[in-house]
Motif scaffolding. Structure first.
Motif, mmCIF file in Angstrom:
data_model
loop_
_atom_site.group_PDB
_atom_site.id
_atom_site.type_symbol
_atom_site.label_atom_id
_atom_site.label_comp_id
_atom_site.label_asym_id
_atom_site.label_seq_id
_atom_site.Cartn_x
_atom_site.Cartn_y
_atom_site.Cartn_z
ATOM 1 N N PHE A 9 -1.659 4.657 10.584
ATOM 2 C CA PHE A 9 -0.376 4.865 9.943
ATOM 3 C C PHE A 9 0.548 3.859 10.241
ATOM 4 N N PHE A 10 0.599 3.145 11.450
ATOM 5 C CA PHE A 10 1.417 2.125 11.818
ATOM 6 C C PHE A 10 0.996 0.873 11.946
ATOM 7 N N PHE A 58 -11.123 -0.507 9.260
ATOM 8 C CA PHE A 58 -12.399 -0.474 8.345
ATOM 9 C C PHE A 58 -11.813 0.484 7.273
ATOM 10 N N LYS A 59 -11.418 1.566 7.472
ATOM 11 C CA LYS A 59 -10.829 2.472 6.437
ATOM 12 C C LYS A 59 -9.825 2.071 5.456
ATOM 13 N N ARG A 60 -8.923 1.090 6.057
ATOM 14 C CA ARG A 60 -7.604 0.735 5.654
ATOM 15 C C ARG A 60 -8.065 -0.378 4.649
ATOM 16 N N ILE A 119 -1.482 -5.915 1.210
ATOM 17 C CA ILE A 119 -1.711 -6.519 0.325
ATOM 18 C C ILE A 119 -2.686 -7.984 0.435
ATOM 19 N N ASP A 120 -2.180 -8.502 1.417
ATOM 20 C CA ASP A 120 -2.630 -9.947 1.914
ATOM 21 C C ASP A 120 -4.431 -9.637 2.218
ATOM 22 N N LEU A 121 -4.387 -8.458 2.887
ATOM 23 C CA LEU A 121 -5.801 -8.501 3.624
ATOM 24 C C LEU A 121 -6.782 -7.537 2.734
ATOM 25 N N ASN A 122 -6.068 -6.788 1.951
ATOM 26 C CA ASN A 122 -7.050 -6.043 0.978
ATOM 27 C C ASN A 122 -7.295 -6.629 -0.339
ATOM 28 N N ALA A 123 -7.211 -7.867 -0.466
ATOM 29 C CA ALA A 123 -7.376 -8.781 -1.534
ATOM 30 C C ALA A 123 -8.910 -8.496 -1.845
ATOM 31 N N ASP A 124 -9.145 -8.569 -3.078
ATOM 32 C CA ASP A 124 -10.655 -8.452 -3.650
ATOM 33 C C ASP A 124 -11.236 -10.020 -3.372
ATOM 34 N N VAL A 125 -12.186 -9.776 -2.395
ATOM 35 C CA VAL A 125 -12.881 -11.018 -1.771
ATOM 36 C C VAL A 125 -13.708 -11.593 -3.007
#
Length: 505
Positions: free
Chosen positions: A462-463, A352-354, A471-477
């Motif tokens: 961290f791991f 959730f945080k990442r 990059i892939d999962l944090n794209a602006d939806v």
């Protein structure tokens, strides 16, 4: 209003599994709606997973839809009613494009192909064992909580006139659990359930104390649930032999008599002693393991429990838990295994945080975390950690740390146990018991949960992600449709392929 809502959930699910004509059986366990399907290809998996009330799906011998505890028990009757109504209306509407015979043939083909590919004799045997013990879990939970409440009242010296009654209520089921195991065993192995129960009842009959076997007097309850299981399996085979050879005219008299007599004698003069030795060995081994290698044993058990669940091998632990509860009043293994769920919670918070810009995954986590804290792990496993891959491993690391914490205290002499199987997480607190006071036991278990949360969080934060994953999962939806689709499909697309086995956490 709640009833209408449950019917709405059932109504939403039914067309997505191929309609009433495609459903061959309906059942449920603590968290899942389990469906037998004639044609698996008619199921619309992605649409089904997208339903707000569906936490995930799992494929096994049955198609399993995770709805969560409480809800599944309310949705199932509504679903069954809709199936019956659909079947009654189907001939008049003529909506289904194939005949019942064709569906049955397709279903048999698919089932045979799947069994040949995925089923092994060992896993099938474990599922049968689970089918015997899982129906007993609600009674174990209820009696366990009452026993815990009674112990608290006794320690506080409150309501002395009520505590004997509570003790009787809590202990009655456990005193006769062998009978229920025998009944379910005969039912599962294709015999007459009441005959299995009758033979198993010999084990708990007080009169066996007057019988000598292997040079020693028997004691009521000797052999416990393992003896009951063996006695009932033997009864099934004797009964089937009788059905084969006894003339029909006297079958109703001869078969039950021979079944109970032969199985009963073997149980008294063989199985009770052997199963008693095995049961004693299980208790001794579990205590030795935690007394001498507690931290390491906890590390291994807490870390590997979820992979065992994925493989379906966790079912082998059910009779062991039940045997320990029967012997000692609690199982020392369950609180350690429950740490796997704590690792999942810590992992989910880290995800959730990442993934601050992935609204889809964050929404899934927000809806699944309350259940995760209460020990219902499927939403977090199938909706978050397992589909993402690496976070599933780091969640197991959190579970290993929590298990090592609880195991360490076992080495130091503070045993933490559970009076029932089934719940975990915070829901396990009312069922805790041990060799020290309730406060100490609860503090150790709570400390283990906290360690699991923290280590699961840190390991995942961290791991748990590669740079490319972030990059892939944090794209602006909100940037475009393709990004939105990618975010929504990410946690759900791999639900079935990596698991193939049912998971109960």
């Amino acid at each position: 209003m709640a009833e209408n809502k449950n019917r709405d959930v059932a109504s939403a699910i039914l067309p997505l599994v191929g309609g009433a004509a495609n459903v061959t059986s309906v059942a449920h366990c603590m968290t899942r709606l389990r469906l037998g399907l004639a044609d698996r290809s008619l199921v619309r998996d992605e649409e089904l997973r997208a339903l707000p009330d569906v936490m995930g799906v799992v494929e096994d011998d049955t198609y399993q839809i995770v709805l969560g505890p409480g809800k599944v028990a309310r949705v199932t009757p509504e679903f069954e009613e809709l199936v019956e109504e659909g079947r009654a209306a189907a001939p008049a509407a003529g909506a289904h494009p194939v005949t019942a015979d064709e569906l049955a043939a397709q279903g048999a083909e698919l089932k045979a192909a799947r069994k040949e590919k995925n089923a092994t004799p060992f896993k099938l045997f474990l599922r049968r064992i689970a089918n015997i013990f899982v129906p007993l879990i609600p009674a174990l939970i209820g009696c366990g909580i009452i026993a815990g409440l009674n112990g608290l009242l006794i320690n506080l010296e409150w309501l002395p006139g009520i505590t004997p009654a509570l003790a009787a209520i809590a202990s009655g089921f456990m005193a006769l659990i062998a009978v229920f195991v025998g009944y379910n065993t005969a039912k599962e192995f294709g015999g007459t359930p009441i005959l299995g129960g009758a033979v198993a009842a010999i084990i708990v009959f007080p009169g066996v104390a007057n019988i000598e076997a292997f040079g020693q007097k028997l004691s009521p309850g000797q052999g416990g649930v393992l003896g009951a299981l063996g006695a009932a399996v033997l009864a099934v085979y004797v009964e089937k032999w009788c059905r084969k050879w006894v003339p029909e005219a006297v079958d109703v008299l001869v078969t039950p008599t021979v079944t109970v007599l032969v199985s009963g004698l073997v149980t008294i003069f063989g199985l009770m002693y052997v199963a008693g030795e095995v049961s004693t060995g299980i208790g001794t081994a579990a205590n030795w393991l935690l007394d001498n290698t507690g931290a390491f044993a906890g590390l291994v058990l807490g870390g590997l429990f979820l992979p065992l669940v994925m493989l379906g091998l966790h079912q082998a632990l059910i009779p062991i838990h039940t045997t320990l509860i029967e012997q000692q009043g609690y199982t020392v293994l369950l609180p350690i295994l429950a740490m796997a769920g704590a690792g999942q919670v810590g992992c989910a918070i880290a995800v959730f945080k990442r993934l601050k810009r992935n609204k889809s995954i964050r929404t899934t986590i927000k809806s699944a975390l309350p259940a995760g804290f209460l020990g219902v792990g499927e939403p977090l496993i199938y909706g978050v950690s397992l589909p993402l891959g690496r976070p599933f491993v780091t969640a197991c690391v959190g579970g290993a740390a929590g298990g090592a914490f609880v195991g360490l205290f076992s080495m130091l002499g503070d045993k933490v146990g559970s009076t029932a199987i089934g719940p975990s997480g915070w829901a396990l607190f009312p069922l805790l018991d041990g060799n020290k006071g309730l406060g100490t036991t609860a503090a150790i278990y709570g400390g283990g949960l906290l360690v699991g949360y923290v280590v699961g969080f840190l390991a995942t934060y961290f791991f748990g992600f590669s740079k490319q994953m972030l990059i892939d999962l944090n794209a602006d939806v909100d940037a475009g449709e393709s990004a939105a689709a990618r975010a929504e499909e990410g946690p759900s697309a791999p639900h079935t392929d990596p698991t193939k086995e049912p998971a109960q956490v």
